[in-house]
Scaffold this active site. Sequence first.
Site, PDB file in Angstrom:
ATOM      1  N   ARG A 169       0.827  -1.196   0.000  1.00 40.06           N
ATOM      2  CA  ARG A 169       0.000   0.000   0.000  1.00 40.06           C
ATOM      3  C   ARG A 169       0.873   1.262   0.000  1.00 40.06           C
ATOM      4  O   ARG A 169       2.077   1.208   0.199  1.00 40.06           O
ATOM      5  CB  ARG A 169      -0.916   0.013   1.239  1.00 40.06           C
ATOM      6  N   LYS A 217       1.772   1.900   7.419  1.00 40.69           N
ATOM      7  CA  LYS A 217       2.175   1.070   8.551  1.00 40.69           C
ATOM      8  C   LYS A 217       3.160   1.808   9.451  1.00 40.69           C
ATOM      9  O   LYS A 217       3.750   2.814   9.077  1.00 40.69           O
ATOM     10  CB  LYS A 217       2.797  -0.243   8.057  1.00 40.69           C
ATOM     11  N   TYR A 254      -0.794   4.124  10.849  1.00 40.97           N
ATOM     12  CA  TYR A 254      -1.129   3.088  11.825  1.00 40.97           C
ATOM     13  C   TYR A 254       0.123   2.807  12.646  1.00 40.97           C
ATOM     14  O   TYR A 254       1.173   2.461  12.093  1.00 40.97           O
ATOM     15  CB  TYR A 254      -1.558   1.791  11.128  1.00 40.97           C
ATOM     16  N   HIS A 308      -0.140   1.105  16.172  1.00 36.62           N
ATOM     17  CA  HIS A 308      -0.354  -0.094  17.001  1.00 36.62           C
ATOM     18  C   HIS A 308       0.759  -0.227  18.046  1.00 36.62           C
ATOM     19  O   HIS A 308       1.395  -1.273  18.186  1.00 36.62           O
ATOM     20  CB  HIS A 308      -0.434  -1.354  16.123  1.00 36.62           C
ATOM     21  N   GLU A 364      -5.427   4.321  14.179  1.00 42.01           N
ATOM     22  CA  GLU A 364      -6.311   3.350  14.828  1.00 42.01           C
ATOM     23  C   GLU A 364      -6.963   3.859  16.108  1.00 42.01           C
ATOM     24  O   GLU A 364      -7.869   3.204  16.638  1.00 42.01           O
ATOM     25  CB  GLU A 364      -5.566   2.037  15.120  1.00 42.01           C
ATOM     26  N   ASP A 399      -1.952  -7.213  15.037  1.00 42.85           N
ATOM     27  CA  ASP A 399      -1.373  -5.875  15.194  1.00 42.85           C
ATOM     28  C   ASP A 399      -1.431  -5.385  16.638  1.00 42.85           C
ATOM     29  O   ASP A 399      -0.647  -4.527  17.041  1.00 42.85           O
ATOM     30  CB  ASP A 399      -2.111  -4.866  14.314  1.00 42.85           C
TER      31      ASP A 399
END
Length: 366
Positions: A15, A75, A94, A96, A118, A270
């Site tokens: 992505r 990510k 993101y 996490h 998130e 995750d």
Amino acid sequence: MNIGVPIEIKNNENRVGMTPSGVFELTKRNHNVFVQKNAGFNSGFFDEDYTSAGATILDTIEEVYDAADMIVKVKEPIEKEYALIKPHHTVFTYFHFASSEALTKAMIASKAVCIAYETVEVEDGSLPLLIPMSEVAGRMSIQQGAKYLEKPIQGRGILLGGVPGVPPAKVLILGAGVVGYQAAKMAAGLGAYVIIMDINMKALRYVSDSMPNNVISEFSSEYNIRKHIKDADLIIGGVLIKGAKAPKLITKDMLKDMRPGTVIVDVAVDQGGCFETTRPTTHEEPTYIIDDVVHYSVANMPGAVPYTSTMALTNVTLPYVIKLADQGWEKACENNKSLAKGLNVVKGKIVYKEIAEAFDLEFEMA
């Protein structure tokens, strides 16, 4: 503002943080967007698409970070990116954090502003920037689970939907949130017999009211989980606690109660995973076997369908990116409570309570 869009360098992450359409919306507001060469290639977006939208293409990731005030990614940064993140950066991606103490401490040391997709949260408690990727991952969990149930991949050798005269596979789904609901929808469509479990009665009522007859809702308890794993063919873990580690609903000792070739897919990887035996895998090596149970725990499942995922992600992140670019992170978060909940690490301090609790680190209010 100067905005950087680097190539994602996590294993098999295809992505990209922004589509050319998103770039256009920023450049027409007189922001500068720097996109790393070939950043969108694996998602089906090419450098000429970005330049046509007003972006500047830079050759290296170092150049992108050096040129940018805000980094828009998909990510979490991996170790080789840590040194690129400086105190003047706002990083929007993101993260996490609760699943990685090393990442958390690296971002504290960077003194950057880290805003996590998130944990951006709207008034009804939903997570708008997580929902589309949860939808993708929920649907993919069944697609992947069906594949790994095949005997050549050491699964039970069962067709998910069965055929006339032969019963379908039994799918057990833990969690009736976005992931679980989408997984149930896909499994039901393929003709499987589906049990979906949760402790949220409102969610279970919605499942019961909206799903076909081959989907059964049941209250989640250890007793009920232990009962169903004995004859489940595919088990999906889709439990989420906002910003915190996922609870371990299936322990290692429970694997012995499963039949050989059972497949378990942990979409919560995750956030540390909701199976005790979960460890993150990649699309390159997606599975491993413990006690004859096939584990699939790829930490970036939507990265396998990057065109769909990138489009879906930009659809929801772009309004917040525009706010950050137009107003700067402080004013944008002051004016938008949803965005403010995305603040996780700010200038060397953890400002999201669940992350501090995960590693017994100091927490400060944002």
